[in-house]
Write an enzyme that holds these catalytic residues in place. Structure first.
Site, short mmCIF file in Angstrom:
data_model
loop_
_atom_site.label_atom_id
_atom_site.label_comp_id
_atom_site.label_asym_id
_atom_site.label_seq_id
_atom_site.Cartn_x
_atom_site.Cartn_y
_atom_site.Cartn_z
N ALA A 196 42.68 40.24 47.91
CA ALA A 196 42.59 38.99 48.04
C ALA A 196 41.44 38.62 49.24
O ALA A 196 42.21 38.07 50.17
CB ALA A 196 44.02 38.31 48.12
N ALA A 197 40.52 38.53 48.94
CA ALA A 197 39.26 38.36 49.96
C ALA A 197 39.53 37.05 50.57
O ALA A 197 39.01 37.06 51.85
CB ALA A 197 37.86 38.65 49.20
N SER B 260 36.05 34.96 40.65
CA SER B 260 35.74 35.81 41.46
C SER B 260 34.50 35.57 42.47
O SER B 260 34.41 36.10 43.62
CB SER B 260 35.16 37.46 40.92
OG SER B 260 36.45 38.07 40.23
N HIS C 58 39.02 44.36 37.41
CA HIS C 58 38.66 43.71 38.57
C HIS C 58 37.42 44.25 38.89
O HIS C 58 36.80 45.47 38.95
CB HIS C 58 39.61 43.86 39.72
CG HIS C 58 40.77 43.15 39.62
ND1 HIS C 58 41.88 43.28 38.66
CD2 HIS C 58 41.03 41.91 40.47
CE1 HIS C 58 42.86 42.31 38.66
NE2 HIS C 58 42.27 41.39 39.75
N PRO C 59 36.41 43.57 39.71
CA PRO C 59 35.19 44.12 40.11
C PRO C 59 35.26 44.50 41.19
O PRO C 59 36.30 44.21 42.08
CB PRO C 59 34.44 42.55 40.15
CG PRO C 59 35.33 41.68 40.46
CD PRO C 59 36.64 42.02 39.70
N ARG D 56 33.57 32.71 43.17
CA ARG D 56 34.00 31.64 44.18
C ARG D 56 34.65 32.42 45.40
O ARG D 56 34.53 32.10 46.65
CB ARG D 56 34.79 30.71 43.68
CG ARG D 56 35.28 29.70 44.51
CD ARG D 56 35.59 28.16 43.69
NE ARG D 56 36.49 28.45 42.90
CZ ARG D 56 37.86 28.46 43.02
NH1 ARG D 56 38.14 28.45 44.49
NH2 ARG D 56 38.66 28.66 42.06
N GLU D 57 35.42 33.42 45.15
CA GLU D 57 36.37 34.12 46.19
C GLU D 57 35.45 35.12 47.04
O GLU D 57 35.80 35.03 48.38
CB GLU D 57 37.41 34.89 45.38
CG GLU D 57 38.44 33.77 44.88
CD GLU D 57 39.24 34.51 43.69
OE1 GLU D 57 40.34 33.85 43.14
OE2 GLU D 57 39.06 35.78 43.36
N GLN D 58 34.45 35.76 46.49
CA GLN D 58 33.66 36.68 47.18
C GLN D 58 32.58 35.85 47.96
O GLN D 58 32.50 36.15 49.25
CB GLN D 58 32.94 37.62 46.36
CG GLN D 58 33.67 38.62 45.31
CD GLN D 58 33.24 39.73 44.80
OE1 GLN D 58 32.20 40.20 45.62
NE2 GLN D 58 33.80 40.38 43.94
N PHE E 128 38.85 49.00 44.18
CA PHE E 128 39.67 48.58 45.34
C PHE E 128 39.73 46.97 45.37
O PHE E 128 38.83 46.14 45.24
CB PHE E 128 38.98 48.61 46.96
CG PHE E 128 39.31 48.05 48.07
CD1 PHE E 128 40.68 48.45 48.57
CD2 PHE E 128 38.65 46.89 48.69
CE1 PHE E 128 41.13 47.86 49.61
CE2 PHE E 128 38.97 46.26 49.69
CZ PHE E 128 40.39 46.83 50.30
#
Lengths: 173, 173
Positions: A122-123, A84, A67-68, A86-88, A119
């Protein structure tokens, strides 16, 4: 996409579609394909999660290490996966001010040094204000408890990604 | 690169460098990092292989399903990893005539249909003439024996990739 469509996929299509349900771990989707046919979203999800739970701790830590960081070097380098990014972006992490970004970079570095994995959160379910607060809180947890907490976040992320794919469009945040 | 350099890497660097020792399975490199320090190439290799051997059969099949066909759709689409492209190119598989390519495509499709994973071969060790011959031979094997044979090829590929990385340049074919 309905479940019949999913069950009709050969493994190449299945890995193309579901390969990033668990971030940068197409191996897991590729293993889950062995368990078809699936009765629905929950059944599919159950097999992804069972695979994660059956791994030794080093393998579970390995998943986390794929994971980033949130608002970290992969974002700056343009190296995030589409999911990722899109989520961030949805959580507001792509438009932080310099001070917020620096604060997060410091906390991320402390977390990585303490636990040996990044870390994971689920942002989409939290938002930008919650991220440094949650990071600072989890930095204080005992390592075994923190591994469980981080894997629970991996599963939340996977559940949302699966729901997006089966719905055929991004799920609401 | 010497082993001290490897042992000094944080997990981000380690996954960047070793993430494709097992094709498209950075999870495995990320898990192996937990086992550092390493005494040398053989020790490093041992941990990669032990992780593969400890997976359930679905996970081992999953590893195979992360591999491209030889002279297949990923090559045609320009979607091979750098390592796979170099290996397929080195084995002469990027310059097949139309008849050879068609023959291989047919055999690959039969193999995938029979075993549920793609035909994997350490092509650098064989060359283009051997590929269809070996494919036709392995198509006849019992599935459990073939899974073992395919994983043995994954390990040969991984050994060569590790040797390349530790030598700092591509190993001789």
């Amino acid at each position: 996409m309905d479940i019949e469509k999913v069950n009709s996929m050969d493994f190449g299509e299945f890995v193309d579609v579901f390969g990033n349900v668990i971030e940068r771990c197409p191996l897991i989707a590729a293993a889950v394909w062995s368990q078809r046919p699936f009765s629905g979203l929950e059944d599919l999800e159950k097999h992804f999660f069972a695979f994660i739970d059956a791994l030794p701790p080093s393998g579970q830590e390995g998943i986390l290490r794929c994971h980033p960081d949130l608002a970290g070097r992969e974002l700056l380098r343009g190296a995030l996966t589409a999911e990722s990014l899109r989520e961030q972006s949805g959580a507001g992490l792509t438009s932080l001010g310099a001070a917020e970004r620096l604060r997060l970079a410091e906390l991320n570095a402390q977390y990585r040094a303490r636990f040996g994995f990044p870390f994971v959160l689920a942002a989409r379910l939290r938002g930008r204000e919650a991220v440094p607060r949650e990071l600072a809180r989890r930095l204080q947890c005992p390592p075994a408890q923190e591994l469980r907490a981080a894997l629970a976040e991996v599963k939340k992320i996977g559940r949302l990604r699966l729901a997006d794919l089966l719905a055929g469009h991004p799920a609401p945040r």
